[in-house]
Design a protein around this motif. Sequence first.
Motif, PDB file in Angstrom:
ATOM      1  N   ALA A  58      -5.311   3.431   5.339  1.00 48.17           N
ATOM      2  CA  ALA A  58      -5.112   3.947   3.987  1.00 48.17           C
ATOM      3  C   ALA A  58      -4.668   5.407   4.036  1.00 48.17           C
ATOM      4  N   VAL A  82     -10.113   0.786  -0.265  1.00 49.95           N
ATOM      5  CA  VAL A  82      -9.309   0.115   0.762  1.00 49.95           C
ATOM      6  C   VAL A  82     -10.180  -0.283   1.946  1.00 49.95           C
ATOM      7  N   GLY A  97       0.793  -1.223   0.000  1.00 48.25           N
ATOM      8  CA  GLY A  97       0.000   0.000   0.000  1.00 48.25           C
ATOM      9  C   GLY A  97       0.821   1.266   0.000  1.00 48.25           C
TER      10      GLY A  97
END
Length: 592
Positions: free
Chosen positions: A270, A251, A220
């Motif tokens: 996120a 997400v 990520g």
Amino acid sequence: MPHTPLVAMLVAGLGLAFLLGTAANRMRLSPLVGYLVAGILIGPFTPGFVADQALARQLAEVGVILLMFGSGLHFSLDDLLSVKRIAIPGALGQIAFVTLLGLAAAFAMGWPIGAGIIFGLTLSVASTVVVLRTLQDKHQVQSDLGRIAVGWLIVQDLAMILALILLPAFAETLGGDDGAVEATSRGGTFAFLQPHTLIGALGLTLAKLAAFFALMILVGRRVIPWILHYIAHTGSRELFRLAVLAMALGVAFGAAELFGVSFALGAFFAGMILAESQLSQSAAQETLPLRDAFAVLFFVSVGMLFDPTIVVRQPLLVGVTLLIILAGNTVAVFVIAHLFRHSFQAAMALGLTLSQIGEFSFILAGLGIDLDLLPETGRDLVLAGAMLSILVNPLLFVALERLLPTRLKTRERSAAVQEMDQPGIAALPRTSLTGHAVLVGHGRVGSLVAKTLDKMGQPYLVIEEHQAAADQLRKDGVEVILGNAAQPGMLEAANVAAARLLISAIPNPFESGNLIERARAASPSLEIIARAHSDAEVEYLTKLGASWIIMGEREIARGISEYIFNRSNGAPAQKTVGADAIGTPPPEPKTR
């Protein structure tokens, strides 16, 4: 005319929330009170229009995702690790204490142990939305109180995720319906792996959480910033805004479906991953309008769930539930924070911040009903406790802010104590600089201003709310005060009264206006420079005391005009030009 429940929900919910929120603000109450009352009025328990509850809950989920994503943009892993020493044992200890109180109350009502455990858990977990909105309203998201509160919330969320996975596995043991267990097993990719043993349930839960964290950290932190940087280079603001929203929602949804993580926690991580990117500020600004609108709908949806008649039908049980939420959580958090050597006011403020319940409580109560563990009365009490605690919580803060200065003055008259009369804010050391410049914000604009001050040899300090930027400035030898400039004590610590200049480089006109008004009151002769993006903002900041305002649109127009003029006269055109400004004399000092 076709029936449009979504449009009706938005119009009625936002319209009433606006009217009642404004009325609450006029009465010096939190607008949250107005939003909750708006939900009651359009809910199924009051006469008149009834909004669609299912739609309201789904819209509220979007609000939770965007709010947590925005909060994650202002945090880093270092911020969270810095409070792990108090957040982990503190949250677990508070959950255990309040759960025992709920269990005792359940026994007194004749409920079985399973109902007591679920009832206690629902009363121990604070509402993420309420806590973050409270911190934002008080400009304390980046303060020590804010970091501890957010770390505390994350530990609570992880504990509740664990409870949601373990409860179906042990529903029969706790006195629930074995048939309901299979019906309520959580879906998604791992549905076929639902275990029915303690070791299996714990192992699967920890494995799923570890997989999610690893994916966010290893993949990520590269993929999310890369995508947003690519979109930013397209030059399309519309696509950038869409990319930010797609990342936040995608997400969060993926974390919930694939790893059993809550929407809130997935969105928070996120945002925290994206916070390491230089685009984090732009992402925060793009999501702000939608974040605020959907957060309002969350409170409206909570109000819709509340049946006011339960206060008349079961006043004693409602009172006990509310007492556990308010007093139990406050006392537990206060004692734990005090044991970790936090001041009285900081510990009390943290306790009050966490003394309400919300979204996870509703999920737990619903699961308890589905598993035949919690009676319907239990869910009604949880909803009543959530509603009343959210209503009462802002009033407790008002009482604390009024009573705390009196307590401090009667206990000790020293100047050091006098600087701590605001809850949750520790006394900040005052800078020794005089005749200096105070630069608020070190982003794209503030960093360029700082370079100019360095070239001029003008002494200055920076007030910066982002930890990474503050750390870098300290490495460069710049004096920095970490936090939001609107926090009580910040301008005093920057010695604004003895400063020559105050430069507000922050883009938000409301935050900048609050800062300018307080700075002007502290020093009537101070020269205050601010930035604006419209004539309305210029007028607003001028009224509050700004003496020199830079407006971006006029700056661009002046640069283009200067380039055209120089080229038409044969003169070499500069590649960059200085700033255009609107000057207004500082206002006369106000007298009472």
